[in-house]
Design a protein around this motif. Structure first.
Motif, PDB file in Angstrom:
ATOM      1  N   TRP A 270       0.832  -1.205   0.000  1.00 25.27           N
ATOM      2  CA  TRP A 270       0.000   0.000   0.000  1.00 25.27           C
ATOM      3  C   TRP A 270       0.870   1.260   0.000  1.00 25.27           C
ATOM      4  N   GLN A 271       1.933   1.264   0.792  1.00 23.89           N
ATOM      5  CA  GLN A 271       2.837   2.414   0.797  1.00 23.89           C
ATOM      6  C   GLN A 271       3.419   2.645  -0.594  1.00 23.89           C
ATOM      7  N   ALA A 272       3.773   1.559  -1.267  1.00 23.55           N
ATOM      8  CA  ALA A 272       4.332   1.669  -2.618  1.00 23.55           C
ATOM      9  C   ALA A 272       3.321   2.303  -3.573  1.00 23.55           C
ATOM     10  N   VAL A 273       2.049   1.950  -3.420  1.00 24.56           N
ATOM     11  CA  VAL A 273       1.011   2.579  -4.239  1.00 24.56           C
ATOM     12  C   VAL A 273       0.956   4.074  -3.946  1.00 24.56           C
ATOM     13  N   GLY A 274       1.069   4.433  -2.660  1.00 27.78           N
ATOM     14  CA  GLY A 274       1.084   5.849  -2.310  1.00 27.78           C
ATOM     15  C   GLY A 274       2.241   6.591  -2.932  1.00 27.78           C
ATOM     16  N   VAL A 275       3.416   5.977  -2.945  1.00 30.98           N
ATOM     17  CA  VAL A 275       4.584   6.594  -3.587  1.00 30.98           C
ATOM     18  C   VAL A 275       4.323   6.771  -5.078  1.00 30.98           C
ATOM     19  N   MET A 276       3.726   5.763  -5.705  1.00 34.02           N
ATOM     20  CA  MET A 276       3.386   5.881  -7.130  1.00 34.02           C
ATOM     21  C   MET A 276       2.427   7.026  -7.374  1.00 34.02           C
ATOM     22  N   PHE A 277       1.392   7.114  -6.528  1.00 29.97           N
ATOM     23  CA  PHE A 277       0.423   8.198  -6.669  1.00 29.97           C
ATOM     24  C   PHE A 277       1.118   9.555  -6.534  1.00 29.97           C
ATOM     25  N   GLN A 304       3.036  12.488 -22.580  1.00 31.53           N
ATOM     26  CA  GLN A 304       1.768  11.836 -22.252  1.00 31.53           C
ATOM     27  C   GLN A 304       1.931  10.326 -22.138  1.00 31.53           C
ATOM     28  N   ASP A 305       2.826   9.773 -22.933  1.00 34.31           N
ATOM     29  CA  ASP A 305       3.104   8.334 -22.839  1.00 34.31           C
ATOM     30  C   ASP A 305       3.643   7.980 -21.458  1.00 34.31           C
ATOM     31  N   LEU A 306       4.568   8.785 -20.941  1.00 36.58           N
ATOM     32  CA  LEU A 306       5.099   8.534 -19.599  1.00 36.58           C
ATOM     33  C   LEU A 306       3.997   8.647 -18.560  1.00 36.58           C
ATOM     34  N   LEU A 307       3.176   9.681 -18.659  1.00 37.99           N
ATOM     35  CA  LEU A 307       2.113   9.879 -17.678  1.00 37.99           C
ATOM     36  C   LEU A 307       1.129   8.715 -17.672  1.00 37.99           C
ATOM     37  N   VAL A 308       0.770   8.248 -18.848  1.00 41.39           N
ATOM     38  CA  VAL A 308      -0.215   7.166 -18.920  1.00 41.39           C
ATOM     39  C   VAL A 308       0.384   5.856 -18.413  1.00 41.39           C
ATOM     40  N   LYS A 309       1.650   5.607 -18.693  1.00 42.34           N
ATOM     41  CA  LYS A 309       2.293   4.401 -18.146  1.00 42.34           C
ATOM     42  C   LYS A 309       2.337   4.460 -16.629  1.00 42.34           C
ATOM     43  N   MET A 310       2.640   5.626 -16.101  1.00 44.92           N
ATOM     44  CA  MET A 310       2.662   5.782 -14.650  1.00 44.92           C
ATOM     45  C   MET A 310       1.268   5.563 -14.063  1.00 44.92           C
ATOM     46  N   LEU A 311       0.271   6.139 -14.695  1.00 43.86           N
ATOM     47  CA  LEU A 311      -1.103   5.989 -14.211  1.00 43.86           C
ATOM     48  C   LEU A 311      -1.549   4.533 -14.282  1.00 43.86           C
ATOM     49  N   GLY A 312      -1.158   3.836 -15.344  1.00 42.78           N
ATOM     50  CA  GLY A 312      -1.508   2.418 -15.466  1.00 42.78           C
ATOM     51  C   GLY A 312      -0.902   1.581 -14.362  1.00 42.78           C
ATOM     52  N   ASN A 313       0.381   1.815 -14.067  1.00 41.96           N
ATOM     53  CA  ASN A 313       1.035   1.094 -12.972  1.00 41.96           C
ATOM     54  C   ASN A 313       0.332   1.343 -11.644  1.00 41.96           C
ATOM     55  N   ALA A 314       0.028   2.612 -11.379  1.00 42.85           N
ATOM     56  CA  ALA A 314      -0.595   2.970 -10.110  1.00 42.85           C
ATOM     57  C   ALA A 314      -1.996   2.381  -9.995  1.00 42.85           C
ATOM     58  N   THR A 315      -2.745   2.426 -11.092  1.00 39.83           N
ATOM     59  CA  THR A 315      -4.116   1.925 -11.068  1.00 39.83           C
ATOM     60  C   THR A 315      -4.151   0.412 -10.887  1.00 39.83           C
ATOM     61  N   ALA A 316      -3.295  -0.301 -11.618  1.00 35.49           N
ATOM     62  CA  ALA A 316      -3.244  -1.760 -11.485  1.00 35.49           C
ATOM     63  C   ALA A 316      -2.818  -2.168 -10.084  1.00 35.49           C
ATOM     64  N   SER A 317      -1.843  -1.481  -9.541  1.00 34.70           N
ATOM     65  CA  SER A 317      -1.343  -1.814  -8.207  1.00 34.70           C
ATOM     66  C   SER A 317      -2.386  -1.516  -7.138  1.00 34.70           C
ATOM     67  N   CYS A 318      -3.078  -0.394  -7.298  1.00 41.57           N
ATOM     68  CA  CYS A 318      -4.125  -0.050  -6.338  1.00 41.57           C
ATOM     69  C   CYS A 318      -5.251  -1.077  -6.379  1.00 41.57           C
TER      70      CYS A 318
END
Length: 408
Positions: A270-277, A304-318
């Motif tokens: 969960w902390q890792a998800v927070g760091v991603m967020f 935008q590609d970087l942002l969407v990859k980051m958002l995908g990682n965070a969303t999947a992990s959450c």
């Protein structure tokens, strides 16, 4: 799905609900109204009290003790007092609180996790009723701070079979000898849970060693590149005399230790998800404001590609940790599920903070822009509470029907 539980869509009103911008699927909406109020109170505390000072304390590798009283006033751990009428919070709420802490500062999240999850969690899980009544009220109010001493200087992943700290009984007293390393909060903790092997039975036992006990020395580990706010210590135990009354009465083998670690392992995910967020949101805001070639860089395809990859990682992990919390609340989760979450989420976290640093370019290594702190702190979360390799072997053993690849 009724109106109350329907998930919001990522639009303007979605952000008006107070959800974090990285919570693209609105997972926070799964909490009850009262739980969301708790999350929002913690969010407000962290944004107004912690966020303005953590960079400075991180740079100086010092701990902001003024936050401790604030944590106590939030009442997050009141339920742990045996005399309290508060109910234990759901794992889902506990997870979102860990995420909120990671979102603000991984060091602060680690301080809170060590105190509440490892130290208090051990007393809750392994202490007698008398011991719970003796220690937990003050700890729940943050009047006494706890630490957890398991890892040793010679190794970490092999601690189950390689624990070298010993306990020898003399009447109603135990003599502890050995050393511990990387023990968070230990330089100032009032109570430190120490795990040691009984020289007679070879069983792993748990002890609560109180501050200023003769034979107990905690020395701050200097020159860290990650979690610099956390006061990690090397502990030396030399003829440290602990009364039988401080031996945790329900800690009789490493299996009892493992029960604590299984629960806190999910907290690290969960902390890792927070760091991603947090890293994503910094990068997103930067992309909207930073201009190159006459326009905000957020308007470029590769950004935008970087942002969407980051958002995908965070969303999947959450999504993964949310489901894990639901399984925990139902009482049906397994060790390998916590292990998979910890391994997966910390790997994705490492990617995200790297992409955030990439998006900020040179500003990504300056503490003023915060991302550099996120990059450094992610390295510690990636390793502690069990490395990716060890978590992989736990999951691998489960999915292969018990074929263990651990080295004996």
């Amino acid at each position: 799905m009724n109106a109350k539980t329907a998930l919001p869509t990522p639009s303007g009103p979605y952000l008006d609900k107070g959800l974090l911008p990285a919570d693209f699927y609105g997972y926070e909406e799964l909490l009850s109204d009262r739980e969301r109020e708790t999350v929002e109170s913690v969010r407000e505390f962290l944004r107004t009290q912690a966020a303005p000072i953590v960079d400075d304390y991180w740079a100086r590798a010092e701990f902001p003790f003024q936050l401790v009283e604030g944590f106590g006033k939030l009442g997050l751990l009141d339920w742990a007092d045996p005399d309290s009428s508060e109910h234990r919070p759901s794992n889902l709420l506990t997870g979102f609180l860990a995420m909120e802490l990671g979102h603000a500062d991984a060091s602060t999240a680690t301080f809170f996790g060590v105190h509440s999850g490892l130290a208090m969690g051990t007393i809750l899980g392994c202490g007698s009723d008398e011991q719970k009544s003796r220690w937990l009220p003050a700890m729940s109010r943050f009047e006494k701070i706890g630490a957890f001493g398991l890892t040793e200087p010679h190794g970490g992943s092999d601690v189950a079979g390689g624990l070298r700290t010993t306990a020898r009984r003399e009447g109603d007293t135990w003599i502890l000898d050995g050393a511990k390393r990387w023990i968070g909060n230990a330089t100032f903790a009032d109570l430190v849970v120490i795990w040691a092997r009984d020289v007679e039975t070879q069983h792993v036992l748990g002890f609560v060693v109180e501050k200023d006990t003769p034979g107990f020395t905690a020395t701050k580990i200097e020159n860290k590149m990650a979690l610099r706010i956390v006061q990690n210590a090397d502990i030396v135990l030399e003829g440290c005399r602990v009364p039988e009354a401080n031996r945790l009465q329900n800690a009789n083998s490493f299996k009892d230790t493992a029960k604590i670690l299984r629960q806190t392992r999910s907290g690290v995910a969960w902390q890792a998800v927070g760091v991603m967020f947090g890293a994503y949101e910094i990068a997103l805001q930067y992309a909207k404001e930073r201009e190159q070639f006459g326009r905000p860089i957020g308007g470029f395809q590769l950004v935008q590609d970087l942002l969407v990859k980051m958002l995908g990682n965070a969303t999947a992990s959450c999504g993964m940790v949310t489901r894990l919390a639901q399984l925990q609340d139902a009482g049906v989760y397994r060790d390998e599920q916590s292990a998979l979450a910890k391994a997966y989420c910390t790997v994705r976290m490492r990617e995200n903070v790297g992409w955030a640093r990439e998006l900020l370019a040179g500003n990504g290594i300056v503490l003023d822009y915060k991302v550099g702190r996120f990059v450094a702190d992610a390295e510690a979360l990636y390793s502690y509470e069990g490395t990716r390799e060890i978590q992989t072997l736990i999951v691998g053993r489960a999915v292969t029907g018990g074929l263990s690849a651990f080295v004996r």
